[in-house]
Motif scaffolding. Structure first.
Motif, PDB file in Angstrom:
ATOM      1  N   PRO A   1      44.849  32.738  37.644  1.00 28.15           N
ATOM      2  CA  PRO A   1      43.812  31.718  37.589  1.00 28.15           C
ATOM      3  C   PRO A   1      44.353  30.308  37.388  1.00 28.15           C
ATOM      4  CG  PRO A   1      43.921  32.894  35.511  1.00 28.15           C
ATOM      5  CD  PRO A   1      44.895  33.567  36.439  1.00 28.15           C
TER       6      PRO A   1
ATOM      7  N   VAL B   1      35.293  31.162  41.991  1.00 32.02           N
ATOM      8  CA  VAL B   1      36.408  31.777  42.707  1.00 32.02           C
ATOM      9  C   VAL B   1      36.375  31.265  44.144  1.00 32.02           C
ATOM     10  CG1 VAL B   1      37.532  33.908  43.432  1.00 32.02           C
ATOM     11  CG2 VAL B   1      36.282  33.834  41.269  1.00 32.02           C
TER      12      VAL B   1
ATOM     13  N   THR C   1      41.100  32.738  44.411  1.00 26.03           N
ATOM     14  CA  THR C   1      41.697  31.982  43.311  1.00 26.03           C
ATOM     15  C   THR C   1      40.594  31.573  42.352  1.00 26.03           C
ATOM     16  OG1 THR C   1      43.411  31.073  44.758  1.00 26.03           O
ATOM     17  CG2 THR C   1      43.027  29.933  42.672  1.00 26.03           C
ATOM     18  N   LYS C   2      40.724  32.019  41.114  1.00 24.68           N
ATOM     19  CA  LYS C   2      39.714  31.673  40.115  1.00 24.68           C
ATOM     20  C   LYS C   2      40.048  30.320  39.501  1.00 24.68           C
ATOM     21  CE  LYS C   2      37.277  33.282  36.003  1.00 24.68           C
ATOM     22  NZ  LYS C   2      37.117  34.381  35.013  1.00 24.68           N
TER      23      LYS C   2
ATOM     24  N   SER D   1      38.917  27.503  36.709  1.00 25.70           N
ATOM     25  CA  SER D   1      38.128  27.164  35.519  1.00 25.70           C
ATOM     26  C   SER D   1      38.379  25.705  35.198  1.00 25.70           C
ATOM     27  CB  SER D   1      38.531  28.039  34.320  1.00 25.70           C
ATOM     28  OG  SER D   1      38.277  29.402  34.579  1.00 25.70           O
TER      29      SER D   1
END
Lengths: 117, 110
Positions: free
Chosen positions: B10, B87, B104-105, B107
């Motif tokens: 991530p 994502v 692909t995460k 945050s």
């Protein structure tokens, strides 16, 4: 315009059972594709239907099957469920079949979360 | 066969940071390229697309350029927001099917 709808949203089954998932495409869309999403394998293509005919198929065993009705609604069936079939199953619709790049934007439904115990 | 490789993450960024998610592909012929985004509990939404070499797709501040010479389609945004947390999937489409990267995460923290 209503989006792609999938029913049910959540499902719990046990090994060996079978399951049927439903997808209603956007009005006017004749192509429906199904995908399996898992943390390990990501998004994998299952099959595509266009005008009631399976146009393309991914690399999944024969336990995974589907069909499309004259109103473009589609169902996906998984027989003899295995633990590894636990996944989010996504349906996508588009006006034309995949590969026609000018028109093949796919619109995804929210998915059906299948858990196999 | 076709394949898409993207950084798996991530990825964690602070608000207003610059974002790049790398994506490279392998394909025969001349595929179309896409970025999809999946917000928590939802299906995928098309973020942007490019159908030929040197095309730039853009939407909601995100951009990606189809680079045939490097077989790449990297996603960029100049200043990310908390609402961009999701994502992101790179994908290609040829005559047969849509092929996705692993996702692909992202945050974004305030």
């Amino acid at each position: 315009k209503a989006g792609v709808t999938q029913t049910p949203r959540y499902l719990i089954k046990t090994r060996g059972q079978q399951v049927t998932l439903s997808c209603s495409p956007i009005s006017g869309h004749r192509s429906v594709s199904w995908y399996q999403q898992t943390p390990g394998q990501g998004l994998q293509f299952l099959f595509e239907y266009f005008s009631e005919t399976q146009r393309n198929k991914g690399n999944f065993p024969g336990r995974f099957s589907g069909r499309q009705f004259s109103n473009s609604r589609s169902e996906m069936n998984v027989s003899t469920l295995e633990l590894g079939d636990s996944a989010l199953y996504l349906c996508a619709s588009s006006r034309a079949p995949q590969g026609l790049t000018l028109y093949n934007e796919q619109f995804f439904g929210p998915g059906t979360r299948l858990t196999v115990l | 066969g076709n394949s898409v490789t993207q950084m798996e993450g991530p990825v964690t960024l602070s608000e207003e940071a610059f974002l790049t998610i790398n994506c490279t592909y392998t394909a025969t012929g001349y595929p179309s390229l896409f970025w999809y985004v999946q917000y928590p509990g939802e299906g995928l939404q098309l973020l942007l697309k490019a159908t030929k070499a040197d095309d730039k797709g853009s939407n909601k501040g995100f951009e990606a350029t189809y680079r045939k010479e490097t077989t790449s389609f990297h996603l960029e945004k100049g200043s990310v927001q908390v609402s961009d947390s999701a994502v992101y999937f790179c994908a290609l489409s040829d005559a047969d099917q849509l092929t996705f990267g692993k996702g692909t995460k992202l945050s974004v923290i305030p």
